[in-house]
Motif scaffolding. Sequence first.
Motif, PDB file in Angstrom:
ATOM      1  N   ILE A 163       0.839  -1.205   0.000  1.00  0.00           N
ATOM      2  CA  ILE A 163       0.000   0.000   0.000  1.00  0.00           C
ATOM      3  C   ILE A 163       0.871   1.250   0.000  1.00  0.00           C
ATOM      4  O   ILE A 163       0.641   2.199  -0.760  1.00  0.00           O
ATOM      5  CB  ILE A 163      -0.943  -0.008   1.220  1.00  0.00           C
ATOM      6  N   VAL A 164       1.900   1.256   0.850  1.00  0.00           N
ATOM      7  CA  VAL A 164       2.780   2.420   0.952  1.00  0.00           C
ATOM      8  C   VAL A 164       3.561   2.629  -0.342  1.00  0.00           C
ATOM      9  O   VAL A 164       3.635   3.744  -0.882  1.00  0.00           O
ATOM     10  CB  VAL A 164       3.745   2.264   2.142  1.00  0.00           C
ATOM     11  N   LEU A 165       4.149   1.561  -0.867  1.00  0.00           N
ATOM     12  CA  LEU A 165       5.011   1.689  -2.043  1.00  0.00           C
ATOM     13  C   LEU A 165       4.226   2.012  -3.309  1.00  0.00           C
ATOM     14  O   LEU A 165       4.623   2.881  -4.094  1.00  0.00           O
ATOM     15  CB  LEU A 165       5.817   0.403  -2.241  1.00  0.00           C
ATOM     16  N   THR A 166       3.119   1.315  -3.522  1.00  0.00           N
ATOM     17  CA  THR A 166       2.393   1.504  -4.780  1.00  0.00           C
ATOM     18  C   THR A 166       1.776   2.890  -4.891  1.00  0.00           C
ATOM     19  O   THR A 166       1.724   3.457  -5.989  1.00  0.00           O
ATOM     20  CB  THR A 166       1.294   0.436  -4.936  1.00  0.00           C
ATOM     21  N   THR A 167       1.314   3.462  -3.776  1.00  0.00           N
ATOM     22  CA  THR A 167       0.738   4.808  -3.860  1.00  0.00           C
ATOM     23  C   THR A 167       1.790   5.833  -4.260  1.00  0.00           C
ATOM     24  O   THR A 167       1.516   6.756  -5.037  1.00  0.00           O
ATOM     25  CB  THR A 167       0.111   5.215  -2.516  1.00  0.00           C
ATOM     26  N   GLN A 168       3.016   5.682  -3.753  1.00  0.00           N
ATOM     27  CA  GLN A 168       4.067   6.637  -4.096  1.00  0.00           C
ATOM     28  C   GLN A 168       4.560   6.443  -5.526  1.00  0.00           C
ATOM     29  O   GLN A 168       4.763   7.411  -6.264  1.00  0.00           O
ATOM     30  CB  GLN A 168       5.224   6.495  -3.110  1.00  0.00           C
ATOM     31  N   ILE A 169       4.761   5.187  -5.922  1.00  0.00           N
ATOM     32  CA  ILE A 169       5.238   4.926  -7.280  1.00  0.00           C
ATOM     33  C   ILE A 169       4.179   5.326  -8.301  1.00  0.00           C
ATOM     34  O   ILE A 169       4.490   5.849  -9.379  1.00  0.00           O
ATOM     35  CB  ILE A 169       5.618   3.443  -7.433  1.00  0.00           C
ATOM     36  N   LEU A 170       2.923   5.098  -7.963  1.00  0.00           N
ATOM     37  CA  LEU A 170       1.840   5.513  -8.846  1.00  0.00           C
ATOM     38  C   LEU A 170       1.879   7.023  -9.071  1.00  0.00           C
ATOM     39  O   LEU A 170       1.715   7.510 -10.196  1.00  0.00           O
ATOM     40  CB  LEU A 170       0.496   5.104  -8.239  1.00  0.00           C
ATOM     41  N   GLY A 171       2.137   7.772  -7.988  1.00  0.00           N
ATOM     42  CA  GLY A 171       2.234   9.222  -8.119  1.00  0.00           C
ATOM     43  C   GLY A 171       3.372   9.642  -9.027  1.00  0.00           C
ATOM     44  O   GLY A 171       3.254  10.612  -9.787  1.00  0.00           O
ATOM     45  N   TYR A 172       4.483   8.918  -8.976  1.00  0.00           N
ATOM     46  CA  TYR A 172       5.608   9.266  -9.846  1.00  0.00           C
ATOM     47  C   TYR A 172       5.278   8.972 -11.304  1.00  0.00           C
ATOM     48  O   TYR A 172       5.731   9.675 -12.210  1.00  0.00           O
ATOM     49  CB  TYR A 172       6.862   8.507  -9.414  1.00  0.00           C
ATOM     50  N   GLY A 173       4.485   7.942 -11.532  1.00  0.00           N
ATOM     51  CA  GLY A 173       4.037   7.672 -12.896  1.00  0.00           C
ATOM     52  C   GLY A 173       3.189   8.802 -13.443  1.00  0.00           C
ATOM     53  O   GLY A 173       3.368   9.249 -14.585  1.00  0.00           O
ATOM     54  N   TRP A 174       2.251   9.307 -12.612  1.00  0.00           N
ATOM     55  CA  TRP A 174       1.445  10.462 -13.042  1.00  0.00           C
ATOM     56  C   TRP A 174       2.353  11.660 -13.326  1.00  0.00           C
ATOM     57  O   TRP A 174       2.155  12.382 -14.315  1.00  0.00           O
ATOM     58  CB  TRP A 174       0.439  10.863 -11.963  1.00  0.00           C
ATOM     59  N   ALA A 175       3.336  11.881 -12.456  1.00  0.00           N
ATOM     60  CA  ALA A 175       4.225  13.030 -12.619  1.00  0.00           C
ATOM     61  C   ALA A 175       4.963  12.966 -13.953  1.00  0.00           C
ATOM     62  O   ALA A 175       5.100  13.974 -14.659  1.00  0.00           O
ATOM     63  CB  ALA A 175       5.225  13.086 -11.458  1.00  0.00           C
TER      64      ALA A 175
END
Length: 559
Positions: A163-175
């Motif tokens: 949960i912690v890792l995927t939310t942050q990596i997902l945000g970097y994908g959007w960025a």
Amino acid sequence: MASGNKPQTLKHPKEITEESSGDKVLIEEVRLVVPETDDPSLPVMTFRAWFLGATSCTLLIFLNTFFNYRTQPLTISAILMQIGVLPIGKFMAKVLPTREYKVLGWRFSLNPGPFNMKEHVIITIFANCGVSYGGGDAYSIGAITVMKAYYKQSLNFICALLIVLTTQILGYGWAGMLRRYLVDPSEMWWPANLAQVSLFRALHEKDSRSKGFTRMQFFLIFMVASFAYYTLPGYLFPILTFFSWVCWAWPHSITAQQIGSGYHGLGVGAFTLDWAGISAYHGSPLVSPWFSIFNVGVGFIMFIYIIVPLCYWKFNTFDARKFPIFSNQLFTTTGQKYNTTNVLTPQYDLNIAAYDNYGKLYLSPLFALSIGSGFARFTATLTHVALFHGGDILKQSKMAMKSAKLDIHARLMKKYKDVPQWWFLSLLFGSIGLSLLMSFVWKKDVQLPWWGMLFAFFLAWVVTLPIGVIQATTNQVFYQIVSPYLSNIMGINKRQPGYDIIAQFIIGYILPGKPIANLLFKIYGRISTIHALSFLSDLKLGHYMKIPPRCMFTAQVCH
């Protein structure tokens, strides 16, 4: 570990600037603060940068996660590390060996030369990863805390980690997908970054002293003065944190406490001499445009000093007088604290029969009205961006495949290899894949089905651009109209546009009686947006300071 992003043809910074002197920067503040030169020969990803960056990031994550649980949260910004690593970096440049090593055909040196500004910037980028917009910590950690502390759920460690890792990596994908809209255009200037740029220049550039202080002297004087002053509200006189003369004048009056208390009331007549209190919820007012601060002030006065008192004392909205005017607690109809475990099944679903027997759930007036205002804030954000920036976004979309006109900073950055789009897409789809896998493997724990995950991703993609446009131009995601104290008790960000409220209502309607699913939907729908904005802000800082894009990618992904 010297930078591997040097262009083949190096030019003197003055030559590069003169070639592009016609590409005028549109924003005056940027022209005054950001240097329009570059030295591509400076090493970036050195051993010093890796060591100090990793240490700074780890330390800030720990401290900010720890302090975020305070009633008045204390966020330790990356500026602390930005200042602290400078003497350490210079010390390492003096004592580390300059010998060149060779490992598997790769040559590097522990000490490639003097500690330079680009190393300093990349260390700060590392540190910024420990100070996300979610309040300084990985926001999803707070959600996991809710699951364990309030719902008494025993969550699998691997599931929590994903949960912690995927939310942050997902945000970097959007960025990565939104770089051309929120980083490259000169109009997207991210005001908060200018303070860091100015500090970098003060710490590294030498001023010719004529009259008055140099930038370094000015900075050191005020740093020492602010450190000395904080002993007053922080230790000797804590009353200065929030001083309310109304409460002093009528110490035994409940109404006076409701009106004047800075902690438990509307704060009428209260003031603070503690900078931590001033900047705890809206960030530093020194880096926000005046019109943004003015809008926040007007909205605050309308909501706190007019709307809330009318609803509470005149109209008794939602039986408001039964409850404290300001509280983050849940209440029964008699004003007692609401025990949520009494209305949940062992599978953490809502037990309708138990709920009917226990009674309705009530919120404090300020809490309830703020949730309602979230709908207005969110729709206002979308409308504002569509009306004032819709044409620019459409134009940028059409020119994305063409050679658009670049300002001096964008042209200087063209000297470096860009990050291929598929790098970001790989992170994005990898994160989505792991999230979907989690929804199947730990189905009972997360309650959110695979299609709910996809719906959350879709909503995040829709809202990230308009929210980012407002933050990139005003330093405020929206014109906050709720009490700054309420922002913390609601568990929302300093500058968030009510999107999490919309998301919770949507999934609550689709999956009623599933509180954990509601919480996870909020995390994936909103927190990925927050992380995307954090990463985009750092990308703009690297853009201003001419950090090679691939170095930026490495620093942000690794931390």
